[in-house]
Design a protein around this motif. Sequence first.
Motif, PDB file in Angstrom:
ATOM      1  N   VAL A  62       1.524  11.750   9.713  1.00  0.00           N
ATOM      2  CA  VAL A  62       1.214  13.165   9.917  1.00  0.00           C
ATOM      3  C   VAL A  62       2.499  13.950  10.189  1.00  0.00           C
ATOM      4  O   VAL A  62       3.302  13.555  11.038  1.00  0.00           O
ATOM      5  N   VAL A  63       2.667  15.040   9.471  1.00  0.00           N
ATOM      6  CA  VAL A  63       3.827  15.910   9.641  1.00  0.00           C
ATOM      7  C   VAL A  63       3.366  17.181  10.347  1.00  0.00           C
ATOM      8  O   VAL A  63       2.648  17.999   9.767  1.00  0.00           O
ATOM      9  N   PRO A  64       3.732  17.375  11.608  1.00  0.00           N
ATOM     10  CA  PRO A  64       3.270  18.546  12.365  1.00  0.00           C
ATOM     11  C   PRO A  64       3.877  19.841  11.836  1.00  0.00           C
ATOM     12  O   PRO A  64       4.860  19.822  11.085  1.00  0.00           O
ATOM     13  N   SER A  66       0.825  -1.206   0.000  1.00  0.00           N
ATOM     14  CA  SER A  66       0.000   0.000   0.000  1.00  0.00           C
ATOM     15  C   SER A  66       0.856   1.251   0.000  1.00  0.00           C
ATOM     16  O   SER A  66       1.965   1.292   0.545  1.00  0.00           O
ATOM     17  N   GLY A  67       0.330   2.291  -0.624  1.00  0.00           N
ATOM     18  CA  GLY A  67       0.960   3.594  -0.552  1.00  0.00           C
ATOM     19  C   GLY A  67       0.645   4.238   0.785  1.00  0.00           C
ATOM     20  O   GLY A  67      -0.175   3.730   1.563  1.00  0.00           O
ATOM     21  N   THR A  68       1.260   5.366   1.060  1.00  0.00           N
ATOM     22  CA  THR A  68       1.075   6.071   2.324  1.00  0.00           C
ATOM     23  C   THR A  68       0.419   7.427   2.083  1.00  0.00           C
ATOM     24  O   THR A  68       0.745   8.123   1.114  1.00  0.00           O
ATOM     25  N   ILE A  69      -0.515   7.786   2.947  1.00  0.00           N
ATOM     26  CA  ILE A  69      -1.133   9.108   2.918  1.00  0.00           C
ATOM     27  C   ILE A  69      -0.382   9.981   3.917  1.00  0.00           C
ATOM     28  O   ILE A  69      -0.286   9.647   5.103  1.00  0.00           O
ATOM     29  N   TYR A  70       0.141  11.101   3.459  1.00  0.00           N
ATOM     30  CA  TYR A  70       0.870  12.025   4.318  1.00  0.00           C
ATOM     31  C   TYR A  70       0.033  13.289   4.543  1.00  0.00           C
ATOM     32  O   TYR A  70      -0.298  13.983   3.575  1.00  0.00           O
ATOM     33  N   GLY A  71      -0.307  13.553   5.786  1.00  0.00           N
ATOM     34  CA  GLY A  71      -0.962  14.812   6.132  1.00  0.00           C
ATOM     35  C   GLY A  71       0.131  15.797   6.496  1.00  0.00           C
ATOM     36  O   GLY A  71       0.732  15.697   7.567  1.00  0.00           O
ATOM     37  N   VAL A  72       0.404  16.737   5.598  1.00  0.00           N
ATOM     38  CA  VAL A  72       1.574  17.595   5.746  1.00  0.00           C
ATOM     39  C   VAL A  72       1.176  19.005   6.181  1.00  0.00           C
ATOM     40  O   VAL A  72       0.524  19.746   5.439  1.00  0.00           O
ATOM     41  N   GLY A  73       1.587  19.378   7.384  1.00  0.00           N
ATOM     42  CA  GLY A  73       1.336  20.728   7.871  1.00  0.00           C
ATOM     43  C   GLY A  73       2.249  21.723   7.176  1.00  0.00           C
ATOM     44  O   GLY A  73       3.451  21.489   7.047  1.00  0.00           O
ATOM     45  N   LEU A  74       1.678  22.831   6.725  1.00  0.00           N
ATOM     46  CA  LEU A  74       2.428  23.838   5.974  1.00  0.00           C
ATOM     47  C   LEU A  74       2.803  25.057   6.810  1.00  0.00           C
ATOM     48  O   LEU A  74       3.524  25.932   6.339  1.00  0.00           O
ATOM     49  N   GLY A  75       2.292  25.135   8.033  1.00  0.00           N
ATOM     50  CA  GLY A  75       2.562  26.314   8.843  1.00  0.00           C
ATOM     51  C   GLY A  75       1.539  27.406   8.605  1.00  0.00           C
ATOM     52  O   GLY A  75       0.568  27.229   7.875  1.00  0.00           O
ATOM     53  N   PRO A  76       1.754  28.584   9.192  1.00  0.00           N
ATOM     54  CA  PRO A  76       0.744  29.644   9.183  1.00  0.00           C
ATOM     55  C   PRO A  76       0.568  30.392   7.867  1.00  0.00           C
ATOM     56  O   PRO A  76      -0.441  31.052   7.669  1.00  0.00           O
ATOM     57  N   LEU A 120      -2.087  18.468   1.652  1.00  0.00           N
ATOM     58  CA  LEU A 120      -1.641  19.750   2.182  1.00  0.00           C
ATOM     59  C   LEU A 120      -2.580  20.236   3.278  1.00  0.00           C
ATOM     60  O   LEU A 120      -3.799  20.185   3.123  1.00  0.00           O
ATOM     61  N   CYS A 121      -1.999  20.720   4.360  1.00  0.00           N
ATOM     62  CA  CYS A 121      -2.801  21.187   5.494  1.00  0.00           C
ATOM     63  C   CYS A 121      -2.287  22.547   5.963  1.00  0.00           C
ATOM     64  O   CYS A 121      -1.109  22.681   6.302  1.00  0.00           O
ATOM     65  N   GLU A 122      -3.150  23.548   5.992  1.00  0.00           N
ATOM     66  CA  GLU A 122      -2.766  24.839   6.551  1.00  0.00           C
ATOM     67  C   GLU A 122      -2.508  24.666   8.046  1.00  0.00           C
ATOM     68  O   GLU A 122      -3.207  23.923   8.723  1.00  0.00           O
ATOM     69  N   GLY A 123      -1.518  25.373   8.558  1.00  0.00           N
ATOM     70  CA  GLY A 123      -1.209  25.249   9.976  1.00  0.00           C
ATOM     71  C   GLY A 123      -0.760  23.848  10.314  1.00  0.00           C
ATOM     72  O   GLY A 123       0.017  23.225   9.582  1.00  0.00           O
ATOM     73  N   ASP A 124      -1.266  23.296  11.415  1.00  0.00           N
ATOM     74  CA  ASP A 124      -0.934  21.947  11.851  1.00  0.00           C
ATOM     75  C   ASP A 124      -2.101  21.012  11.537  1.00  0.00           C
ATOM     76  O   ASP A 124      -3.263  21.362  11.795  1.00  0.00           O
ATOM     77  N   PRO A 125      -1.840  19.830  10.974  1.00  0.00           N
ATOM     78  CA  PRO A 125      -2.925  18.931  10.560  1.00  0.00           C
ATOM     79  C   PRO A 125      -3.883  18.521  11.670  1.00  0.00           C
ATOM     80  O   PRO A 125      -5.051  18.230  11.413  1.00  0.00           O
ATOM     81  N   PHE A 126      -3.397  18.486  12.923  1.00  0.00           N
ATOM     82  CA  PHE A 126      -4.230  18.022  14.024  1.00  0.00           C
ATOM     83  C   PHE A 126      -4.804  19.167  14.863  1.00  0.00           C
ATOM     84  O   PHE A 126      -5.288  18.935  15.973  1.00  0.00           O
ATOM     85  N   PHE A 127      -4.746  20.380  14.326  1.00  0.00           N
ATOM     86  CA  PHE A 127      -5.258  21.518  15.097  1.00  0.00           C
ATOM     87  C   PHE A 127      -6.384  22.199  14.323  1.00  0.00           C
ATOM     88  O   PHE A 127      -6.154  23.088  13.517  1.00  0.00           O
ATOM     89  N   TYR A 128      -7.628  21.749  14.563  1.00  0.00           N
ATOM     90  CA  TYR A 128      -8.829  22.288  13.925  1.00  0.00           C
ATOM     91  C   TYR A 128      -8.776  22.260  12.402  1.00  0.00           C
ATOM     92  O   TYR A 128      -9.392  23.096  11.742  1.00  0.00           O
ATOM     93  N   GLY A 129      -8.056  21.305  11.843  1.00  0.00           N
ATOM     94  CA  GLY A 129      -7.937  21.249  10.388  1.00  0.00           C
ATOM     95  C   GLY A 129      -8.878  20.235   9.763  1.00  0.00           C
ATOM     96  O   GLY A 129      -9.331  19.289  10.402  1.00  0.00           O
ATOM     97  N   SER A 130      -9.166  20.426   8.477  1.00  0.00           N
ATOM     98  CA  SER A 130     -10.040  19.501   7.753  1.00  0.00           C
ATOM     99  C   SER A 130      -9.428  18.118   7.632  1.00  0.00           C
ATOM    100  O   SER A 130     -10.145  17.111   7.541  1.00  0.00           O
ATOM    101  N   PHE A 131      -8.101  18.053   7.636  1.00  0.00           N
ATOM    102  CA  PHE A 131      -7.442  16.757   7.479  1.00  0.00           C
ATOM    103  C   PHE A 131      -7.828  15.780   8.582  1.00  0.00           C
ATOM    104  O   PHE A 131      -7.836  14.561   8.366  1.00  0.00           O
ATOM    105  N   MET A 132      -8.163  16.271   9.754  1.00  0.00           N
ATOM    106  CA  MET A 132      -8.542  15.390  10.859  1.00  0.00           C
ATOM    107  C   MET A 132      -9.704  14.479  10.477  1.00  0.00           C
ATOM    108  O   MET A 132      -9.777  13.332  10.906  1.00  0.00           O
TER     109      MET A 132
END
Length: 242
Positions: free
Chosen positions: A131-133, A3-13, A105-117
């Motif tokens: 997940v990349v914080p 299987s491939g991997t899904i990366y939730g990548v935080g991009l910062g502010p 791609l995730c704006e800010g941090d993926p686990f902080f009120y983001g759609s990626f969650m």
Amino acid sequence: MSSGTIYGVGLGPGDPDLMSVRADRLLRNARHVAYFRKAGHVGQARAIADAAIPTDAIEFPMEYPVTTEIPLSDPRYNQVLSEFYANCTDHLKSLAAKGEDVVVLCEGDPFFYGSFMHVYSRLHGKVPINVVPAVTGMSGAWTATGTPITWGDDVLTVLMGTLSEDALVRHMGDTDALVVMKIGRNFDKVCRALARSGLADRAWLVEHAAMPNQTVTPLSKVTDVIAPYFSIILVHGQGRRP
């Protein structure tokens, strides 16, 4: 086939220079890039990552079916978004099943009120997911004010502007430092709550933190009726200092 991997990548502010080394490396080697956006818009996450995305990458824009068209209190809101996230998840899962890695791609941090969650919760345990914080939007906002948000033993509270006015006042009265997110159409309500809590004179409005059009304004001098989506209200702590 593995299987491939899904990366939730935080991009910062907002500033691409604030992305982590790992986020930049994953992006520059990505074959599949997915990101959330409002219909008809490029999407903030896509704009932040633009210079790092390979020209031959296969992009998957995930366009929200609703943003503010349906009130949060309407049962249809969760129903429509649930179906949307399920469809996004199915597509990502199908790519992973073919052995493809996908950078989300995730704006800010993926686990902080983001759609990626919402995607993560549906994919976790079914496909490899990593997940990349990142630096949060609120960190970018308080840094923009040039003043530390907390001192000593200060307690920091993060509130959503979507809460009721009474709930906002209750939480505001029980903290030392404050971050209020999701302002937009809730701007007037948040301002009233700050006034009732005696915090209005210490509050700051930061719009588009760490972006080229960043503004930092004492709340008492703000005249806009509605703050933009990328806006955060801050009240700095005044705690113990040596």
